[in-house]
Design a protein around this motif. Structure first.
Motif, PDB file in Angstrom:
ATOM      1  N   PRO A   3       0.837  -1.208   0.000  1.00  0.00           N
ATOM      2  CA  PRO A   3       0.000   0.000   0.000  1.00  0.00           C
ATOM      3  C   PRO A   3       0.870   1.256   0.000  1.00  0.00           C
ATOM      4  O   PRO A   3       2.005   1.247   0.497  1.00  0.00           O
ATOM      5  CB  PRO A   3      -0.797  -0.118   1.307  1.00  0.00           C
ATOM      6  CG  PRO A   3      -0.703  -1.549   1.707  1.00  0.00           C
ATOM      7  CD  PRO A   3       0.607  -2.054   1.185  1.00  0.00           C
ATOM      8  N   ASP A   4       0.340   2.325  -0.572  1.00  0.00           N
ATOM      9  CA  ASP A   4       1.067   3.588  -0.546  1.00  0.00           C
ATOM     10  C   ASP A   4       1.341   4.002   0.898  1.00  0.00           C
ATOM     11  O   ASP A   4       0.573   3.694   1.819  1.00  0.00           O
ATOM     12  CB  ASP A   4       0.261   4.683  -1.252  1.00  0.00           C
ATOM     13  CG  ASP A   4       0.230   4.486  -2.764  1.00  0.00           C
ATOM     14  OD1 ASP A   4       0.957   3.606  -3.256  1.00  0.00           O
ATOM     15  OD2 ASP A   4      -0.516   5.220  -3.427  1.00  0.00           O
ATOM     16  N   PHE A   5       2.452   4.699   1.071  1.00  0.00           N
ATOM     17  CA  PHE A   5       2.888   5.137   2.397  1.00  0.00           C
ATOM     18  C   PHE A   5       2.945   6.665   2.387  1.00  0.00           C
ATOM     19  O   PHE A   5       3.580   7.261   1.509  1.00  0.00           O
ATOM     20  CB  PHE A   5       4.273   4.555   2.688  1.00  0.00           C
ATOM     21  CG  PHE A   5       4.944   5.100   3.912  1.00  0.00           C
ATOM     22  CD1 PHE A   5       4.567   4.679   5.177  1.00  0.00           C
ATOM     23  CD2 PHE A   5       5.967   6.034   3.796  1.00  0.00           C
ATOM     24  CE1 PHE A   5       5.198   5.185   6.316  1.00  0.00           C
ATOM     25  CE2 PHE A   5       6.601   6.535   4.918  1.00  0.00           C
ATOM     26  CZ  PHE A   5       6.216   6.114   6.183  1.00  0.00           C
ATOM     27  N   THR A   6       2.267   7.305   3.337  1.00  0.00           N
ATOM     28  CA  THR A   6       2.216   8.766   3.362  1.00  0.00           C
ATOM     29  C   THR A   6       2.485   9.290   4.757  1.00  0.00           C
ATOM     30  O   THR A   6       1.811   8.901   5.717  1.00  0.00           O
ATOM     31  CB  THR A   6       0.847   9.278   2.876  1.00  0.00           C
ATOM     32  OG1 THR A   6       0.590   8.787   1.557  1.00  0.00           O
ATOM     33  CG2 THR A   6       0.821  10.802   2.854  1.00  0.00           C
ATOM     34  N   VAL A   7       3.472  10.158   4.855  1.00  0.00           N
ATOM     35  CA  VAL A   7       3.745  10.889   6.095  1.00  0.00           C
ATOM     36  C   VAL A   7       3.178  12.301   5.978  1.00  0.00           C
ATOM     37  O   VAL A   7       2.569  12.826   6.907  1.00  0.00           O
ATOM     38  CB  VAL A   7       5.259  10.943   6.371  1.00  0.00           C
ATOM     39  CG1 VAL A   7       5.573  11.860   7.545  1.00  0.00           C
ATOM     40  CG2 VAL A   7       5.798   9.542   6.638  1.00  0.00           C
ATOM     41  N   SER A   8       3.389  12.909   4.819  1.00  0.00           N
ATOM     42  CA  SER A   8       2.913  14.269   4.552  1.00  0.00           C
ATOM     43  C   SER A   8       2.864  14.462   3.041  1.00  0.00           C
ATOM     44  O   SER A   8       3.196  13.552   2.268  1.00  0.00           O
ATOM     45  CB  SER A   8       3.846  15.296   5.188  1.00  0.00           C
ATOM     46  OG  SER A   8       5.117  15.263   4.538  1.00  0.00           O
ATOM     47  N   ASP A   9       2.478  15.653   2.622  1.00  0.00           N
ATOM     48  CA  ASP A   9       2.478  15.955   1.187  1.00  0.00           C
ATOM     49  C   ASP A   9       3.882  15.890   0.607  1.00  0.00           C
ATOM     50  O   ASP A   9       4.068  15.639  -0.581  1.00  0.00           O
ATOM     51  CB  ASP A   9       1.889  17.345   0.942  1.00  0.00           C
ATOM     52  CG  ASP A   9       0.395  17.405   1.199  1.00  0.00           C
ATOM     53  OD1 ASP A   9      -0.235  16.335   1.232  1.00  0.00           O
ATOM     54  OD2 ASP A   9      -0.126  18.524   1.377  1.00  0.00           O
ATOM     55  N   GLN A  10       4.886  16.125   1.449  1.00  0.00           N
ATOM     56  CA  GLN A  10       6.263  16.145   0.974  1.00  0.00           C
ATOM     57  C   GLN A  10       6.964  14.800   1.112  1.00  0.00           C
ATOM     58  O   GLN A  10       7.940  14.542   0.406  1.00  0.00           O
ATOM     59  CB  GLN A  10       7.062  17.211   1.738  1.00  0.00           C
ATOM     60  CG  GLN A  10       6.637  18.635   1.444  1.00  0.00           C
ATOM     61  CD  GLN A  10       7.498  19.635   2.185  1.00  0.00           C
ATOM     62  OE1 GLN A  10       7.746  19.493   3.383  1.00  0.00           O
ATOM     63  NE2 GLN A  10       7.960  20.654   1.481  1.00  0.00           N
TER      64      GLN A  10
END
Length: 256
Positions: free
Chosen positions: A99-106
């Motif tokens: 699955p995609d991994f997201t901490v922030s937009d950056q």
């Protein structure tokens, strides 16, 4: 009088024929173009086409296809399409979709895969983008292994890296930048060395300089990476890259 009428009629008929000829030529050209187009499409789509898949723009990228002028375009198309990317890697890499991994937009990893092998070369498992895995697999197949055989007479068993994803700003010769690194989105991977089947170990920090077989091998790999990555940086770029290749899936084509 009748003769004059007949002459006028003949001239009128000739004029009508002349006017019709351009229309007929136009219709003929249109029909001919349709025939060529139909034949061309058939050349690409017919099950028995003599056109090799590597030369067929309608066929997806296959890692083991020979390189052609279409390869770069096919690679970009597959790298930008998650389904095509995973399909191209199937059988040519150990890449497990995650699955995609997201901490922030950056800071994030889209089209995330857990990669532990490309071709015959093992890697310490690394989470990266599918596009990086695909470009690595193309590089291993068409550059790394041929260069190893040419310069060192052995295959590469291991590709050593120092990571792909790292949520950080870009480092420059003048210090830390205000821009985020491509590592913050796992759009790059840093390669530090190689282990060969004959037991030889090669690192960029120790083997880049000089005119040795190891150095020629590493320079061939740098040049080869430029075919498959959008940006390639080596120890020739600056001191920050003295110990690794920075290989990037997006960029402006710099190869140094």
């Amino acid at each position: 009088m009748r003769h004059s009428i007949r002459q006028a009629k003949v001239k009128a008929d000739e004029t009508d024929k002349k006017r019709a000829r351009p229309r007929l030529r136009g219709v003929g050209a249109f029909v001919f173009a349709l025939m060529i187009l139909a034949g061309g499409v058939g050349l690409f789509t017919h099950p028995a086409t003599p056109l090799a898949p590597a030369w067929n723009p309608l066929q997806p990228l296959r890692i083991d296809d020979p390189l052609t002028p279409l390869t770069g375009w096919k690679l970009s198309r597959a790298a930008n399409d998650p389904a095509q990317c995973l399909a191209a890697l199937d059988g040519h890499a150990a890449a497990r979709a995650m699955p995609d991994f997201t901490v922030s937009d950056q800071c994030h990893i889209q089209t995330r895969v857990d990669l532990s092998r490309v071709g015959r070369a093992q890697l310490t498992p690394v989470e990266t983008r599918c596009a990086i895995a695909l470009r690595l697999a193309m590089w291993e197949r068409h550059s790394v292994q041929p260069a190893a055989q040419q310069h060192l007479g052995s295959a590469v068993d291991v590709i050593n890296h120092i990571g792909s994803y790292n949520c950080r700003a870009m480092r420059t010769a003048d210090g830390t930048s205000t821009s985020m690194s491509t590592h913050a989105t796992a759009a790059a991977i840093d390669i530090s060395g190689f282990a060969l089947a004959n037991g030889t170990k090669i690192t960029l920090i120790d083997d880049w300089q000089g005119d040795t077989a190891n150095a020629r091998f590493l320079r061939a790999l740098r040049d080869g990476a430029c075919q498959f990555f959008r940006l390639t940086l080596s120890p020739d770029y600056n001191a920050l890259h003295a110990d690794h290749f920075h290989l990037q899936s997006r960029g402006w084509g710099l190869c140094r």
